[in-house]
Write a protein that holds these residues in place. Structure first.
Motif, PDB file in Angstrom:
ATOM      1  N   LEU A 234       2.838  19.875 -10.332  1.00 43.11           N
ATOM      2  CA  LEU A 234       4.239  19.458 -10.192  1.00 43.11           C
ATOM      3  C   LEU A 234       4.334  18.107  -9.487  1.00 43.11           C
ATOM      4  N   VAL A 235       3.507  17.921  -8.472  1.00 47.55           N
ATOM      5  CA  VAL A 235       3.533  16.680  -7.701  1.00 47.55           C
ATOM      6  C   VAL A 235       3.069  15.501  -8.551  1.00 47.55           C
ATOM      7  N   LYS A 236       1.947  15.684  -9.203  1.00 49.66           N
ATOM      8  CA  LYS A 236       1.336  14.551  -9.904  1.00 49.66           C
ATOM      9  C   LYS A 236       2.060  14.208 -11.205  1.00 49.66           C
ATOM     10  N   THR A 237       2.494  15.242 -11.923  1.00 53.06           N
ATOM     11  CA  THR A 237       3.053  14.987 -13.243  1.00 53.06           C
ATOM     12  C   THR A 237       4.561  14.774 -13.228  1.00 53.06           C
ATOM     13  N   LEU A 238       5.242  15.393 -12.267  1.00 54.93           N
ATOM     14  CA  LEU A 238       6.705  15.322 -12.272  1.00 54.93           C
ATOM     15  C   LEU A 238       7.284  14.636 -11.032  1.00 54.93           C
ATOM     16  N   GLY A 239       6.462  14.354 -10.050  1.00 52.19           N
ATOM     17  CA  GLY A 239       6.973  13.633  -8.889  1.00 52.19           C
ATOM     18  C   GLY A 239       7.590  14.530  -7.828  1.00 52.19           C
ATOM     19  N   PHE A 240       7.322  15.827  -7.900  1.00 49.17           N
ATOM     20  CA  PHE A 240       7.839  16.715  -6.852  1.00 49.17           C
ATOM     21  C   PHE A 240       7.178  16.370  -5.517  1.00 49.17           C
ATOM     22  N   LYS A 241       7.899  16.660  -4.432  1.00 49.07           N
ATOM     23  CA  LYS A 241       7.370  16.438  -3.093  1.00 49.07           C
ATOM     24  C   LYS A 241       7.282  17.803  -2.404  1.00 49.07           C
ATOM     25  N   VAL A 242       6.162  18.025  -1.761  1.00 50.91           N
ATOM     26  CA  VAL A 242       5.991  19.288  -1.038  1.00 50.91           C
ATOM     27  C   VAL A 242       6.735  19.183   0.296  1.00 50.91           C
ATOM     28  N   ARG A 243       7.812  19.919   0.461  1.00 49.56           N
ATOM     29  CA  ARG A 243       8.669  19.802   1.649  1.00 49.56           C
ATOM     30  C   ARG A 243       8.201  20.706   2.796  1.00 49.56           C
TER      31      ARG A 243
ATOM     32  N   THR B 100       4.347  27.016  -1.452  1.00 53.07           N
ATOM     33  CA  THR B 100       4.882  25.660  -1.281  1.00 53.07           C
ATOM     34  C   THR B 100       6.347  25.638  -1.705  1.00 53.07           C
ATOM     35  N   TRP B 101       7.117  24.820  -0.996  1.00 51.93           N
ATOM     36  CA  TRP B 101       8.531  24.606  -1.303  1.00 51.93           C
ATOM     37  C   TRP B 101       8.683  23.140  -1.646  1.00 51.93           C
ATOM     38  N   ASN B 102       9.102  22.875  -2.893  1.00 51.87           N
ATOM     39  CA  ASN B 102       9.007  21.537  -3.456  1.00 51.87           C
ATOM     40  C   ASN B 102      10.331  21.078  -4.045  1.00 51.87           C
ATOM     41  N   SER B 103      10.636  19.797  -3.841  1.00 44.43           N
ATOM     42  CA  SER B 103      11.868  19.301  -4.447  1.00 44.43           C
ATOM     43  C   SER B 103      11.747  17.864  -4.913  1.00 44.43           C
ATOM     44  N   VAL B 104      12.679  17.498  -5.788  1.00 43.90           N
ATOM     45  CA  VAL B 104      12.850  16.118  -6.216  1.00 43.90           C
ATOM     46  C   VAL B 104      14.179  15.592  -5.646  1.00 43.90           C
ATOM     47  N   SER B 105      14.978  16.476  -5.105  1.00 40.69           N
ATOM     48  CA  SER B 105      16.283  16.090  -4.583  1.00 40.69           C
ATOM     49  C   SER B 105      16.266  16.192  -3.055  1.00 40.69           C
ATOM     50  N   ASN B 106      17.448  16.182  -2.443  1.00 40.27           N
ATOM     51  CA  ASN B 106      17.536  16.349  -0.996  1.00 40.27           C
ATOM     52  C   ASN B 106      17.436  17.816  -0.570  1.00 40.27           C
ATOM     53  N   LEU B 107      17.522  18.726  -1.524  1.00 38.50           N
ATOM     54  CA  LEU B 107      17.336  20.136  -1.212  1.00 38.50           C
ATOM     55  C   LEU B 107      15.912  20.344  -0.711  1.00 38.50           C
ATOM     56  N   VAL B 108      15.700  21.351   0.096  1.00 34.80           N
ATOM     57  CA  VAL B 108      14.335  21.621   0.540  1.00 34.80           C
ATOM     58  C   VAL B 108      13.475  22.044  -0.648  1.00 34.80           C
ATOM     59  N   HIS B 109      14.080  22.733  -1.610  1.00 38.77           N
ATOM     60  CA  HIS B 109      13.296  23.035  -2.794  1.00 38.77           C
ATOM     61  C   HIS B 109      14.140  23.319  -4.019  1.00 38.77           C
ATOM     62  N   GLU B 110      13.683  22.871  -5.148  1.00 39.62           N
ATOM     63  CA  GLU B 110      14.154  23.336  -6.454  1.00 39.62           C
ATOM     64  C   GLU B 110      13.169  24.358  -6.995  1.00 39.62           C
TER      65      GLU B 110
ATOM     66  N   GLN C 170       0.822  -1.204   0.000  1.00 37.77           N
ATOM     67  CA  GLN C 170       0.000   0.000   0.000  1.00 37.77           C
ATOM     68  C   GLN C 170       0.858   1.256   0.000  1.00 37.77           C
ATOM     69  N   HIS C 171       2.123   1.151   0.427  1.00 36.70           N
ATOM     70  CA  HIS C 171       2.980   2.334   0.469  1.00 36.70           C
ATOM     71  C   HIS C 171       3.264   2.821  -0.946  1.00 36.70           C
ATOM     72  N   GLU C 172       2.972   4.096  -1.172  1.00 41.86           N
ATOM     73  CA  GLU C 172       3.184   4.636  -2.516  1.00 41.86           C
ATOM     74  C   GLU C 172       4.660   5.005  -2.686  1.00 41.86           C
ATOM     75  N   GLU C 173       5.320   4.357  -3.603  1.00 40.83           N
ATOM     76  CA  GLU C 173       6.736   4.624  -3.809  1.00 40.83           C
ATOM     77  C   GLU C 173       6.939   5.963  -4.512  1.00 40.83           C
ATOM     78  N   PRO C 174       8.014   6.679  -4.127  1.00 42.44           N
ATOM     79  CA  PRO C 174       8.256   7.992  -4.765  1.00 42.44           C
ATOM     80  C   PRO C 174       8.620   7.821  -6.237  1.00 42.44           C
ATOM     81  N   ILE C 175       8.368   8.873  -7.007  1.00 43.93           N
ATOM     82  CA  ILE C 175       8.824   8.918  -8.395  1.00 43.93           C
ATOM     83  C   ILE C 175      10.190   9.587  -8.380  1.00 43.93           C
ATOM     84  N   PHE C 176      11.183   8.940  -8.963  1.00 43.22           N
ATOM     85  CA  PHE C 176      12.535   9.490  -8.994  1.00 43.22           C
ATOM     86  C   PHE C 176      12.913   9.871 -10.418  1.00 43.22           C
TER      87      PHE C 176
END
Lengths: 334, 334, 334, 334
Positions: free
Chosen positions: D178-187, D199-209, D8-14
């Motif tokens: 951004l979240v749904k189409t590109l896999g960004f995470k709201v940090r 919102t501050w969003n990233s795909v990396s370890n940065l708090v936001h890109e 059930q755990h939704e895996e992140p999009i990388f």
């Protein structure tokens, strides 16, 4: 305290105010000037024949550094400014009595009459009162009133001249001369049992305007280094990073001194003279009755040289300019 | 320069050396002391009845701060040390002639006889020569000779006392008194056209040991702040971070002053007194003939108060201690 | 790019997220814990028999460091957290297939089931998904939402665990295992001609979560160091100053690495394990197609080890824990 | 954890790796480029008609910034690089399905085919895989392997592109995209009760890109700022000092953010676009299960905007480019 004891206390001499400027000699003046201007953000204010006058952006007077073309690197002279014209007269009298005076120079660029003299070891010095202040066109002025010109956009710009360090065949003799004739106070010293290896001396609250260090082969009149100041420790890493990428020789990387506690680093400018950069000036000596701090030489490595840093390399204790022909000048200009 | 002109130059008075200690008043001494010890790493050296004596780890003398329990926050007194016992006698004479002297105090903890006096506005001061140096047990000593005790492991420890800032109903009068009677030099000032709003004055190379700022309601004898020094700009962010997390009030976050160029920040200790912390001490005044820098009040916001930082809040210009009852003391101790 | 070429590109494995915690062994756990708590501001969250669990104030999980009492210093184990429970299953499968797995541990403090394994050299590791987050009482919480607890007032407090460095008799073999089984990427490496001397490997944007360095005597399973992070370069000087004054051994003073570009320093905790402190984490690797940077060993001194700093001492390349009995543990606790 | 729960755990999009470059529009390109090159040490790598391509000295790819001449300031486009060519195909498919795609661009300078699309608010973006790396002549290369060219000697040089911040009439809608189409995470996010302000969003370890902030007047597609990174907090004071002395407008002086914890400052380049500079990148998000931090708008001033610093001025929440004609562009080039 009885007035008897009071009268026995020797009052300090407050006649010398600061280091005014330094002249260094360079066999490659063009490269030396490129180092100071491109890397350290200094500015050329005047060029006369073989002499170039440079300033840092918070130097108050017209210039603080003279680069003179010569066959060998080394010290040209050091200039001191007195606290008043009366103080100049008193010091000149003391210098004349010491027998070390060599007479007045009246036509120097950027300052009034200067009385010239040498240390016992032969280093050339002069003492003066009248100076010309730096004044720039309106568009170069900073709104920051204590800053004589806008912060430069080139290099990692130093803010002002800080001090000089000379090598001597007899540090005790040179130090004694500075103390007795000019009123310098020995703030810290390094001794080998009783033999004086190095002294850090000032007339201001800085730990030193002038240090004297043993020249280990007995050669006289050498220069150890000239130091410029940033005020911010982190800037040393910026400067070191820039110098390294541009192929200048960094002798000792950023560290915190034991003596003086200043954050510092050392590099060689292309002419061969050692350059020190201060991140901060360390602690200040506000105590009017400061007792000289004495380090035993054997305790110095890893404590006195660098409190936070590796023990200094041998070159720190042996290299000065002019350097013997056998020692290659290690700096390669970009 | 002819000897006629030479003799016309007024030589500086070098009789006062430094600020020796400050006494502040606190209605909540326990919380005030917790602020200075837990947050700023200071150490209590003595506690006598309603007075607590504290030191920073690089203060040379026994203590630099006295916290005295009182009904209201504010200034207890400021102590100055002279450059020699002879200088003390000269200043005492000048103070007696000024009519502002109130006599000798002979039984103070940590120092010899002190001559007491007040500024025109009524701030209590004293001047002294003999002090007791701090001396600690061997296991507390640092191998760093210029450091009087090991760096503390609590808080973000300040290194030494730096300066004081007093509010006055008449800054020009108080400044004039300091200049004429003690030999202070006005290094920077803020004026509103010709009216003197604030002065920054020193006897050392620091831009100021004492500032005097207009108290806008005309109340006399107030304290603006006492300042301790780190020497490293970054430490201000460490201190601010710690203070904020522990619910102390930060009035002005880290910034770089225009006046003095020092990196600084301001907080209120729980008793209500404003505290300043210096990252570095700004630029140093080594020029013996320094001309006072004058800012027009209208140019100050965003330039003179903070060169790099937001213009200071109104409270900086209006709040001092003791504060009117209507002004709530903003610091909540942990 | 044709879909043929596209399909040939090997996609990265994103199954391992981060280093979750590290267990170190200490023959003097009391002193080791004092080092981490008093000097580095860490906090003990749990103590169970011979194991103490500690955290830094911005660690998200309950703890990041376990100190276990043992006869010799060295590595206990390293724990990795996966990016999802599915990722855990995938990695467990890969580990089982590698033959290096040793089975599940289900009753560990602070986290869920962990699959245990060893590197070819014998270093103990485990991989997990479920963790317990740190949650503190309201009065310990910071208003800064990303900070799990208030900034401590003791020591120069580290913010979070950063990475581990292990010594191996065969760095290439251990690195290969990490790459193939866990999806690590080799970010930088040092080679001696073709022989792999050291690798810096990560699964995140950090240059490394785990480095592997040659153990020069061929002994297996040693620990080189555990690293905690400040985020601010200047804090290294604060930490070094504190450690030095409190008689801890600083092996390498603050400098800027070549490999990773991080500002760093190294000390030994009293149990003998080497500790690294990061001022910043250096550069980040955001490029998804990063090509391993390769340093030749002969170019490393003064460039790869320290870009701005002195070449590292021999001990950096030879000392690890457990250390041979002949090598005295150099740290003297306060 | 049972395999049921596991599944059930939704895996992140990388699939998205990083921000690759940004195009900004400037009505005064010459002045804009002078700002970036002289003050921030960037380098022009190519100039084609009305477009200038610039890089910072540690940008890996040929360039990170495009300055395009236009009537008004504002955003040209943002480019993202995927983690692999397969990832590019997956994201293109998702973008096509979203209906926001606008097709392929195949002839761009410095990179391969890029799929173009817009956010709901109309900001132009593209996504790509193939890039051209920066490669310089031998004499421009640094011995520091991770550094693509020598540290520049001009200005206070930024090291790499960090992130972008866009203003939107509907931050929730753009974020969702951004979240749904590109896999960004709201940090981190700021809400006003339930309404999403930022919102501050990233795909990396940065708090936001990429951050998205409410445009208060409902105008679409605006730029808030582009950010470059130093890695060292102190460099912000060097940059601010230089910019101020050269008459550039500093909107917000150096401070430490609450959101992201990064040391930052804001200025306007002469074309009018806001520029952010990062001293460090704040904390990193290594936790694979990071839960969005939510600030209530009313708690933000003095905590979320600046944790250590003054509450941000209104302009931070209202000014973006293109700016209404009524709002004068505040930057005056030297």
């Amino acid at each position: 305290m009885t007035s008897e004891l009071t009268n026995q206390h020797e009052e300090p001499i407050f006649d010398v105010a600061q280091i005014a400027h330094v002249e260094i000699l360079s066999p490659t003046p063009k490269e030396t000037i490129a180092f100071y201007t491109k890397m350290l953000g200094m500015e050329v204010v005047e060029q006369v024949e073989h002499q170039t006058y440079l300033r840092a952006y918070e130097d108050n007077y017209k210039y603080s550094l003279i680069v003179t073309e010569a066959e060998e690197a080394g010290l040209g002279h050091v200039a001191w400014r007195t606290t008043s014209p009366q103080a100049l007269q008193r010091r000149v009298k003391a210098l004349e009595e010491s027998g070390r005076g060599t007479g007045w120079a009246n036509d120097e660029y950027g300052h009034g009459p200067a009385y010239q003299f040498t240390t016992p070891d032969g280093h050339k010095m002069e003492i003066l009162w009248e100076v010309e202040y730096y004044d720039c066109h309106t568009d170069k002025r900073s709104k920051l009133l204590s800053r004589s010109q806008k912060r430069p956009a080139n290099g990692v710009p130093v803010r002002r001249l800080d001090h000089i360090n000379l090598m001597s065949s007899n540090p005790a003799a040179d130090t004694d001369f500075l103390v007795k004739t000019l009123g310098f106070k020995v703030r810290e010293q390094i001794v080998d049992n009783d033999y004086v290896v190095g002294t850090w001396n000032s007339v201001s609250n800085l730990v030193h305007e002038i240090a004297i260090m043993q020249e280990p082969t007995g050669v006289k009149g050498k220069l150890h280094h000239v130091c410029y100041w940033y005020g911010v420790p982190q800037n040393l890493y910026d400067a070191a990073d820039l110098l390294k990428d541009h192929d200048y020789f960094i002798e000792i990387p950023p560290n915190k001194h034991g003596v003086s506690q200043a954050f510092c680093m050392y590099a060689y400018e292309p002419g061969g003279n050692r350059v020190e950069l201060f991140g901060d000036a360390g602690y200040l000596i506000l105590d009017p009755d400061w007792k000289t701090l004495t380090w035993q030489m054997e305790d110095v490595p890893g404590n006195g040289d660098a409190w936070i840093g590796a023990a200094f390399p041998d070159s720190f204790w042996t290299y000065g300019t002019p350097a013997p022909a056998a020692v290659p000048i290690k700096a390669v200009a970009e």
